[in-house]
Design a protein around this motif. Structure first.
Motif, mmCIF file in Angstrom:
data_model
loop_
_atom_site.group_PDB
_atom_site.id
_atom_site.type_symbol
_atom_site.label_atom_id
_atom_site.label_comp_id
_atom_site.label_asym_id
_atom_site.label_seq_id
_atom_site.Cartn_x
_atom_site.Cartn_y
_atom_site.Cartn_z
ATOM 1 N N GLU A 76 0.841 -1.196 0.000
ATOM 2 C CA GLU A 76 0.000 0.000 0.000
ATOM 3 C C GLU A 76 0.879 1.250 0.000
ATOM 4 O O GLU A 76 1.827 1.350 0.777
ATOM 5 N N CYS A 77 0.546 2.191 -0.880
ATOM 6 C CA CYS A 77 1.301 3.434 -1.004
ATOM 7 C C CYS A 77 0.329 4.605 -1.115
ATOM 8 O O CYS A 77 -0.875 4.413 -1.265
ATOM 9 N N MET A 78 0.882 5.822 -1.056
ATOM 10 C CA MET A 78 0.086 7.027 -1.275
ATOM 11 C C MET A 78 0.562 7.686 -2.560
ATOM 12 O O MET A 78 1.759 7.965 -2.714
ATOM 13 N N PHE A 79 -0.366 7.915 -3.472
ATOM 14 C CA PHE A 79 -0.005 8.498 -4.759
ATOM 15 C C PHE A 79 0.330 9.974 -4.588
ATOM 16 O O PHE A 79 -0.368 10.707 -3.875
ATOM 17 N N VAL A 80 1.403 10.404 -5.242
ATOM 18 C CA VAL A 80 1.849 11.797 -5.161
ATOM 19 C C VAL A 80 1.479 12.555 -6.429
ATOM 20 O O VAL A 80 0.804 13.584 -6.384
ATOM 21 N N ARG A 81 1.917 12.042 -7.569
ATOM 22 C CA ARG A 81 1.582 12.710 -8.831
ATOM 23 C C ARG A 81 1.887 11.773 -9.999
ATOM 24 O O ARG A 81 2.636 10.810 -9.869
ATOM 25 N N ARG A 82 1.289 12.104 -11.136
ATOM 26 C CA ARG A 82 1.562 11.388 -12.374
ATOM 27 C C ARG A 82 2.551 12.214 -13.185
ATOM 28 O O ARG A 82 2.319 13.402 -13.436
ATOM 29 N N GLU A 83 3.651 11.585 -13.597
ATOM 30 C CA GLU A 83 4.678 12.306 -14.335
ATOM 31 C C GLU A 83 4.456 12.236 -15.837
ATOM 32 O O GLU A 83 4.782 13.171 -16.562
ATOM 33 N N ASN A 84 3.942 11.123 -16.319
ATOM 34 C CA ASN A 84 3.534 10.982 -17.715
ATOM 35 C C ASN A 84 2.537 9.831 -17.786
ATOM 36 O O ASN A 84 2.061 9.358 -16.752
ATOM 37 N N ARG A 85 2.219 9.375 -18.991
ATOM 38 C CA ARG A 85 1.191 8.336 -19.111
ATOM 39 C C ARG A 85 1.546 7.060 -18.372
ATOM 40 O O ARG A 85 0.665 6.348 -17.881
ATOM 41 N N PHE A 86 2.843 6.757 -18.290
ATOM 42 C CA PHE A 86 3.259 5.457 -17.774
ATOM 43 C C PHE A 86 3.988 5.511 -16.435
ATOM 44 O O PHE A 86 4.251 4.464 -15.845
ATOM 45 N N VAL A 87 4.327 6.685 -15.962
ATOM 46 C CA VAL A 87 5.133 6.806 -14.740
ATOM 47 C C VAL A 87 4.471 7.779 -13.773
ATOM 48 O O VAL A 87 3.996 8.849 -14.168
ATOM 49 N N GLY A 88 4.442 7.381 -12.506
ATOM 50 C CA GLY A 88 3.956 8.249 -11.449
ATOM 51 C C GLY A 88 4.912 8.217 -10.275
ATOM 52 O O GLY A 88 5.898 7.465 -10.258
ATOM 53 N N LEU A 89 4.625 9.036 -9.282
ATOM 54 C CA LEU A 89 5.405 9.066 -8.054
ATOM 55 C C LEU A 89 4.472 8.725 -6.902
ATOM 56 O O LEU A 89 3.372 9.274 -6.797
ATOM 57 N N ALA A 90 4.912 7.788 -6.052
ATOM 58 C CA ALA A 90 4.112 7.385 -4.896
ATOM 59 C C ALA A 90 5.004 7.293 -3.671
ATOM 60 O O ALA A 90 6.206 7.020 -3.782
ATOM 61 N N ARG A 91 4.413 7.530 -2.504
ATOM 62 C CA ARG A 91 5.152 7.422 -1.250
ATOM 63 C C ARG A 91 4.880 6.046 -0.652
ATOM 64 O O ARG A 91 3.756 5.728 -0.272
ATOM 65 N N CYS A 92 5.925 5.239 -0.608
ATOM 66 C CA CYS A 92 5.809 3.851 -0.151
ATOM 67 C C CYS A 92 6.792 3.630 0.994
ATOM 68 O O CYS A 92 8.009 3.788 0.799
ATOM 69 N N GLY A 93 6.277 3.295 2.167
ATOM 70 C CA GLY A 93 7.153 3.066 3.309
ATOM 71 C C GLY A 93 7.987 4.274 3.676
ATOM 72 O O GLY A 93 9.148 4.138 4.087
ATOM 73 N N GLY A 94 7.422 5.472 3.508
ATOM 74 C CA GLY A 94 8.125 6.693 3.865
ATOM 75 C C GLY A 94 9.069 7.220 2.806
ATOM 76 O O GLY A 94 9.710 8.255 3.011
ATOM 77 N N ARG A 95 9.158 6.540 1.667
ATOM 78 C CA ARG A 95 10.061 6.969 0.598
ATOM 79 C C ARG A 95 9.271 7.233 -0.672
ATOM 80 O O ARG A 95 8.333 6.503 -1.000
ATOM 81 N N ASP A 96 9.666 8.277 -1.405
ATOM 82 C CA ASP A 96 9.063 8.543 -2.707
ATOM 83 C C ASP A 96 9.666 7.597 -3.738
ATOM 84 O O ASP A 96 10.893 7.520 -3.878
ATOM 85 N N THR A 97 8.803 6.887 -4.443
ATOM 86 C CA THR A 97 9.234 5.859 -5.387
ATOM 87 C C THR A 97 8.518 6.058 -6.717
ATOM 88 O O THR A 97 7.305 6.306 -6.741
#
Length: 241
Positions: free
Chosen positions: A15-36
């Motif tokens: 389980e993660c928290m979504f941060v933002r979508r960077e393009n159609r295929f890549v996003g940034l999510a916070r997983c275990g305290g780290r942005d991934t």
């Protein structure tokens, strides 16, 4: 079908928290305290699903740049909308092979990515009993319309989707299926959205040409992908509001 049928386990999902979508295929999510960076295997806009702060479910993949892939977004409790098209395809195959889809009883998948007039159609199926062949194109219907509890497609104008439907209309020699995967746990019916003004009329043309338009309801419950309804009701009308 009564209780949802568990088709595929994703026990190791994170389980993660979504941060933002960077393009159609890549996003940034916070997983275990780290942005991934995470892979998104769905080309829809998904604005109602992938927004800052959305709770998402991810699985590990073999990719140094995007080590996780988003497969679901939380609806409530342990229920998640299944947005990942690879998992949708895999569960469709398992459901066909397991005999869980009555209107495809006796069929088996014999080929993927069938070339049809220069376009790739998802599946070629063959009946074990009659030898009759069927072609199936899957579409991901994860845009949820709460006013009528409907799963809708598309959530943006899809020229590629239009071309696939045209290819089914113009093909011959097969049974032809256009199958929409309703990925939201609350969906009770499938229909076209009002976002693409061409699509409702195109679906009506397809039906008149003999293309069978079907919908199945598949979502994530806890850490399993479940088949909830193998023959979800459909409408060819967009929502009223």
């Amino acid at each position: 079908m009564g209780m949802p049928l568990r088709i595929l386990s994703i026990a190791g999902a994170t389980e993660c928290m979504f941060v933002r979508r960077e393009n159609r295929f890549v996003g940034l999510a916070r997983c275990g305290g780290r942005d991934t960076r995470v892979h998104i295997n769905n080309t829809g806009r998904l604005l109602d699903l992938l927004f800052p702060g959305a709770e998402v479910l991810c699985i590990e993949i073999d990719s140094p740049r995007t080590p996780l892939r988003v497969v679901g977004t939380r609806v409530d409790g342990d229920r998640w909308t299944l947005i990942d098209t690879k998992l949708q395809e895999r569960v469709f195959i398992l459901s066909v092979e397991g005999g869980y889809i009555p209107w495809l009883a006796g069929y088996r998948v014999v080929k993927r990515d069938l070339d049809l007039g220069g376009l790739k159609i998802d599946f070629l199926l063959r009946s074990l009993h009659s030898g009759r062949e069927a072609i199936v194109e899957l579409k991901s219907a994860v845009y949820y319309h709460p006013s009528d509890r409907s799963a809708r497609y598309p959530d943006t104008i899809s020229h590629r989707g239009r071309r696939h439907i045209e290819a089914l209309i113009n093909s011959s020699g097969y049974e032809r299926y256009l199958v929409f995967i309703a990925g939201h746990p609350e969906a009770e019916i499938f229909g076209p959205s009002s976002i693409d003004p061409i699509l409702p009329g195109l679906l009506k043309r397809a039906l008149e040409a003999g293309v069978l338009i079907k919908a199945i309801k598949i979502y994530i419950d806890d850490r399993s992908v479940v088949l909830s309804n193998p023959d979800l009701p459909t409408t060819l009308e967009p929502p009223l509001i």
